[in-house]
Design a protein around this motif. Structure first.
Motif, short mmCIF file in Angstrom:
data_model
loop_
_atom_site.label_atom_id
_atom_site.label_comp_id
_atom_site.label_asym_id
_atom_site.label_seq_id
_atom_site.Cartn_x
_atom_site.Cartn_y
_atom_site.Cartn_z
N LEU A 123 -12.34 -5.37 -8.57
CA LEU A 123 -12.76 -5.62 -6.84
C LEU A 123 -11.68 -6.35 -6.12
O LEU A 123 -11.62 -6.36 -5.06
N ALA A 124 -11.27 -7.40 -6.91
CA ALA A 124 -10.15 -8.27 -6.18
C ALA A 124 -8.98 -7.66 -5.89
O ALA A 124 -8.36 -8.31 -4.80
N ARG A 125 -8.62 -6.74 -6.55
CA ARG A 125 -7.34 -6.07 -5.98
C ARG A 125 -7.45 -5.26 -4.70
O ARG A 125 -6.60 -4.89 -4.07
N GLY A 126 -8.76 -4.93 -4.21
CA GLY A 126 -9.15 -4.45 -3.11
C GLY A 126 -8.32 -2.94 -2.93
O GLY A 126 -8.46 -2.19 -3.74
N ALA A 127 -7.48 -2.83 -1.98
CA ALA A 127 -6.86 -1.39 -1.60
C ALA A 127 -6.04 -1.08 -2.62
O ALA A 127 -5.38 -0.05 -2.88
N ASP A 128 -5.25 -2.18 -3.64
CA ASP A 128 -4.42 -2.05 -4.62
C ASP A 128 -5.16 -1.74 -5.98
O ASP A 128 -4.32 -2.09 -7.02
N ARG A 129 -5.97 -1.18 -6.04
CA ARG A 129 -6.73 -1.03 -7.18
C ARG A 129 -5.90 -0.02 -8.12
O ARG A 129 -5.03 0.70 -7.70
#
Length: 417
Positions: A123-129
């Motif tokens: 979740l902390a990676r956001g768009a960079d999952r």
């Protein structure tokens, strides 16, 4: 040479489960050996009568009466997910799955703390999952590498004091790093893990040698070679060795090096669940996979034309195969074509394992590459794939059931009569 190792030569989801099920019906099989991955595996098997199960930790031969499952030490074992899977198997007529299961005590134990930490990081990676399945498998492996002498293992479930201490240390370390975790207290976890130890046969690494002597074994891989932790396209990879390497190690330790035929599995469409390179992706393809829906963790299930460049790379890093099982031939009329080269290169060069910077650079090249296709769909898919990859197609599949499989005349892997 009566054992078989089954590995996906793509990004996963090519049909390993249905191939393993067929093998367990085509020849007498003693045990299916799982040798990598964990609860994130999703190997679908459909029976002629419509019963269906998605195999995660149990071997995909479990519908076959008497076929056992062994979880080798390279598997990440999640007892809570295993119990839920056993319940579903019971609901579709397999009531003795746990009785036919053995687990190596050295295998890493996946816990609610690993799962909660995995989801918090993603979740902390956001768009960079990265496209994690959100089940904590990678987190379990990472913790095991960082704290090899303190990581919870399957054998600890038989010793509550040891498990309590290791779970508390795990919880405290992850909480200090990530903040409060959405996971139950340690004391609430202990009864479930203790019940697992009471119900399941936990063995040591020497056990497998006897199994291999007792009869034919099918080694069932999880995920795909193009997701391999060292040879996949970083960072869109798994924390698992997805090649034949783990199975080869287990066979060698048991005194049977090389005693398994190597079977690679491929769809006629190259697919990927979640983000990362898929050079041949084509959103216009009239394809869908109801058993691989979009989900909050992996994202979309993506379809592309057959990517011979990527699959040749998988063959190289995996060390080759004796034959390929080619699946989803019922989709041959959907306009699928073969890509034999990209606009910027026609071969992906394998590198030494462990060089993740090199793999990340390869990922960048793939994200910018464009496919170059043959003029039209092949008239004969098995022959076209043989020509493109330089390996024989020994098994074909036109449906998810065993009845949809056919051995190509004169090839390997013929049923034992």
């Amino acid at each position: 040479m009566n054992h078989v190792t089954v590995v996906d030569l793509g990004y996963g989801d090519a049909g390993k489960g249905t191939v393993v099920d067929w093998l367990c019906g085509a020849r007498p099989v003693h045990t299916v050996v799982r040798f990598n991955g964990g609860a994130q595996a999703a190997h679908n098997v459909v029976l002629r009568d419509g019963r269906h199960h998605t195999f995660a930790q149990f071997g995909a031969g479990t519908f076959r009466p008497g076929v056992r499952t062994h979880l080798a030490r390279h598997v990440v074992v999640d007892p809570l997910a295993l119990a839920a899977e056993a319940d579903h198997l019971a609901s579709v007529g397999v009531s003795d799955a746990l009785d036919r299961l053995t687990v190596d005590g050295e295998a890493l134990l996946s816990t609610p703390y690993h799962r909660a930490a995995n989801r918090a990081r993603e979740l902390a990676r956001g768009a960079d999952r990265h496209g994690s399945c959100g089940l904590g498998v990678g987190e379990t492996v990472a913790y095991g590498l960082a704290h090899p002498d303190e990581a919870p293992r399957v054998a600890d479930c038989r010793t509550p004091a040891v498990l309590r201490r290791r779970l508390a240390a795990l919880r405290d370390r992850l909480t200090a790093e990530l903040g409060p975790l959405n996971a139950p207290p340690v004391e609430d976890c202990l009864p479930a893990f203790g019940g697992f130890a009471d119900r399941v046969a936990i063995v040591d690494r020497t056990y497998l040698a006897g199994v291999l002597r007792a009869g034919t074994c099918v080694f069932e891989g999880a995920q795909g070679v193009l997701l391999d932790e060292w040879h996949g396209f970083h960072p869109y990879t798994t924390w698992s060795t997805t090649t034949f390497a783990n199975a080869d190690t287990l066979l060698a330790e048991a005194g049977q090096p090389g005693a398994a035929e190597r079977l690679g599995v491929l769809r006629i469409a190259t697919t990927r669940h979640g983000p990362g390179p898929l050079v041949t992706e084509d959103p216009a393809l009239p394809l869908a996979d109801p058993r691989n829906p979009t989900n909050p963790w992996q994202g979309r299930f993506r379809f592309g034309h057959f990517d011979a460049v990527a699959h040749r790379y998988a063959l190289e890093v995996a060390g080759g195969v004796d034959g390929v099982a080619l699946t989803h031939l019922d989709l041959a009329d959907r306009g699928l074509r073969i890509c034999r080269r990209y606009d910027t290169l026609d071969r992906l060069e394998p590198g030494p394992p462990g060089d993740l910077d090199r793999q990340a650079a390869l990922t960048a090249r793939l994200l910018a590459a464009r496919p170059v296709y043959d003029d039209g769909p092949p008239a004969d898919w098995p022959s076209a794939v043989e020509e493109a990859l330089g390996v024989p197609v020994v098994l074909t599949s036109r449906s998810p059931t065993a009845e949809g499989k056919a051995v190509r005349k004169g090839r390997l892997f013929a049923p034992v009569v």
